[in-house]
Design a protein around this motif. Sequence first.
Motif, PDB file in Angstrom:
ATOM      1  N   PRO A  15       6.259 -31.194   0.589  1.00 55.34           N
ATOM      2  CA  PRO A  15       7.082 -31.671  -0.525  1.00 55.34           C
ATOM      3  C   PRO A  15       8.339 -32.392  -0.039  1.00 55.34           C
ATOM      4  N   PHE A  16       8.783 -33.358  -0.801  1.00 55.66           N
ATOM      5  CA  PHE A  16      10.044 -34.043  -0.528  1.00 55.66           C
ATOM      6  C   PHE A  16      11.216 -33.117  -0.821  1.00 55.66           C
ATOM      7  N   TYR A  17      11.085 -32.333  -1.893  1.00 59.18           N
ATOM      8  CA  TYR A  17      12.045 -31.254  -2.153  1.00 59.18           C
ATOM      9  C   TYR A  17      11.380 -30.203  -3.039  1.00 59.18           C
ATOM     10  N   GLY A 227      17.128 -42.212 -27.599  1.00 62.29           N
ATOM     11  CA  GLY A 227      17.608 -43.308 -26.769  1.00 62.29           C
ATOM     12  C   GLY A 227      17.449 -42.939 -25.305  1.00 62.29           C
ATOM     13  N   ASN A 228      17.256 -43.924 -24.445  1.00 58.62           N
ATOM     14  CA  ASN A 228      17.114 -43.632 -23.008  1.00 58.62           C
ATOM     15  C   ASN A 228      18.154 -44.377 -22.184  1.00 58.62           C
ATOM     16  N   ASN A 229      19.315 -44.595 -22.799  1.00 54.11           N
ATOM     17  CA  ASN A 229      20.364 -45.362 -22.110  1.00 54.11           C
ATOM     18  C   ASN A 229      21.617 -44.524 -21.875  1.00 54.11           C
ATOM     19  N   SER A 230      21.451 -43.218 -21.685  1.00 55.97           N
ATOM     20  CA  SER A 230      22.601 -42.349 -21.489  1.00 55.97           C
ATOM     21  C   SER A 230      23.410 -42.794 -20.275  1.00 55.97           C
ATOM     22  N   ALA A 231      24.727 -42.851 -20.453  1.00 62.13           N
ATOM     23  CA  ALA A 231      25.599 -43.299 -19.364  1.00 62.13           C
ATOM     24  C   ALA A 231      26.493 -42.187 -18.837  1.00 62.13           C
ATOM     25  N   ASN A 232      26.393 -41.004 -19.432  1.00 63.91           N
ATOM     26  CA  ASN A 232      27.315 -39.940 -19.031  1.00 63.91           C
ATOM     27  C   ASN A 232      26.622 -38.616 -18.747  1.00 63.91           C
ATOM     28  N   ASP A 233      25.290 -38.607 -18.585  1.00 61.36           N
ATOM     29  CA  ASP A 233      24.640 -37.360 -18.215  1.00 61.36           C
ATOM     30  C   ASP A 233      24.848 -37.101 -16.721  1.00 61.36           C
ATOM     31  N   ASN A 234      24.510 -35.904 -16.280  1.00 58.48           N
ATOM     32  CA  ASN A 234      24.769 -35.501 -14.905  1.00 58.48           C
ATOM     33  C   ASN A 234      24.065 -36.420 -13.903  1.00 58.48           C
ATOM     34  N   TYR A 235      22.816 -36.762 -14.199  1.00 62.65           N
ATOM     35  CA  TYR A 235      22.035 -37.627 -13.303  1.00 62.65           C
ATOM     36  C   TYR A 235      22.719 -38.986 -13.134  1.00 62.65           C
ATOM     37  N   THR A 279      12.587 -36.529 -14.977  1.00 68.78           N
ATOM     38  CA  THR A 279      13.024 -35.810 -16.171  1.00 68.78           C
ATOM     39  C   THR A 279      12.036 -34.717 -16.543  1.00 68.78           C
ATOM     40  N   THR A 280      10.739 -35.003 -16.391  1.00 68.72           N
ATOM     41  CA  THR A 280       9.712 -34.012 -16.721  1.00 68.72           C
ATOM     42  C   THR A 280       9.885 -32.745 -15.892  1.00 68.72           C
ATOM     43  N   GLY A 281      10.134 -32.909 -14.592  1.00 68.48           N
ATOM     44  CA  GLY A 281      10.347 -31.749 -13.731  1.00 68.48           C
ATOM     45  C   GLY A 281      11.566 -30.958 -14.124  1.00 68.48           C
ATOM     46  N   MET A 282      12.656 -31.647 -14.450  1.00 64.34           N
ATOM     47  CA  MET A 282      13.891 -30.966 -14.834  1.00 64.34           C
ATOM     48  C   MET A 282      13.688 -30.136 -16.095  1.00 64.34           C
ATOM     49  N   VAL A 283      13.026 -30.728 -17.099  1.00 66.54           N
ATOM     50  CA  VAL A 283      12.787 -30.006 -18.348  1.00 66.54           C
ATOM     51  C   VAL A 283      11.856 -28.815 -18.105  1.00 66.54           C
ATOM     52  N   SER A 284      10.823 -29.027 -17.288  1.00 64.84           N
ATOM     53  CA  SER A 284       9.914 -27.929 -16.954  1.00 64.84           C
ATOM     54  C   SER A 284      10.660 -26.790 -16.281  1.00 64.84           C
ATOM     55  N   GLU A 285      11.607 -27.139 -15.436  1.00 58.28           N
ATOM     56  CA  GLU A 285      12.369 -26.123 -14.695  1.00 58.28           C
ATOM     57  C   GLU A 285      13.138 -25.211 -15.645  1.00 58.28           C
ATOM     58  N   GLN A 305      17.052 -35.611  -7.335  1.00 54.32           N
ATOM     59  CA  GLN A 305      17.551 -34.298  -6.927  1.00 54.32           C
ATOM     60  C   GLN A 305      18.852 -33.946  -7.635  1.00 54.32           C
ATOM     61  N   PHE A 306      19.583 -34.960  -8.111  1.00 58.76           N
ATOM     62  CA  PHE A 306      20.810 -34.684  -8.844  1.00 58.76           C
ATOM     63  C   PHE A 306      20.528 -33.893 -10.129  1.00 58.76           C
TER      64      PHE A 306
END
Length: 310
Positions: A15-17, A227-235, A279-285, A305-306
């Motif tokens: 795995p890469f991570y 919307g998929n243009n978020s400019a202030n999320d953690n990522y 995003t799919t992995g993050m939500v699954s986590e 990874q962010f």
Amino acid sequence: MEAPCRPELVTNKKPFYLTVYGEAYLADSLEILKSIPSHSVNLVLTSPPYALHFQKEYGNATKEDYVDWILPFASEIYRVLTDDGSFVLNIAGSYNKGTPTRSIYHYKLMVELVETVHFYLAQECFWYNPAKMPMPAEWVTVRRIRIKDSVEYVWWFSKTPWPKANNMNVLRPYSKDMIRLNQRGVRATKRPSGHKINSSFDKVKAGGSIPPNVIDDGTPTDFLKFGNNSANDNYTKKCKEAGIKIHPARFPVALPEFFIKLLTDTNDIVLDPFAGSNTTGMVSEYLQRKWIAIEQVEEYLVSSQFRFDL
């Protein structure tokens, strides 16, 4: 840190991570898919590069080649799914080059997935994305002969006619009108459409209203609107801080969240073979599903990874 609870289905590549629940791979997804045991994945949820009439920097097949390009992936997805598993595919429409007419490449793909790969079409869903640009500009903003295209298709396929699903997991708050109706009581009647409503038509017991197949963000509308243009999320913020390019076609979090809740249970396995910013992995986590993400662009995996503060 919790004890790892990962899928451990991929044995031919490092795995890469890693996270508590998941594994991300820098690889060709077809290669990884072929190594995964049959009947082992509960949900494949992905958004492959679209067949647009212009080339994107992350790579995309032409409309003429798109169906032939994606079918080998689809065949492997069919094989790795459990019998009650689902394949959720986000795909956008496109204009034909040089004319203000729409391509039907995605409809051809739907037919092939059903008739050649032998998926069942469980349901068509629609994602309203208010952040989409008015493209192609030639027809929408210059000549003004077409309207803005703001909907993408989210097709839910299944391996059998009876996939695992529970809409109780995605119920929405009742509208004010529904609350008033429930307080007043439901009277037996017959609607002009011919549908019969009897006194047992009581939705309060369900704890919420059944969502429509047009996906929104849960606000009081009947659309699957993300919307998929978020400019202030953690990522996004961490990509900017690190000087790393932000993935240009990210999933909004609410989209995979909706289908993961609808179609899987805790510790089920979710796979995204075109992971992008993962995003799919993050939500699954955070929903405690095991997950596998595959992406062949290293820069996108590095920045993904962010999402996990790695």
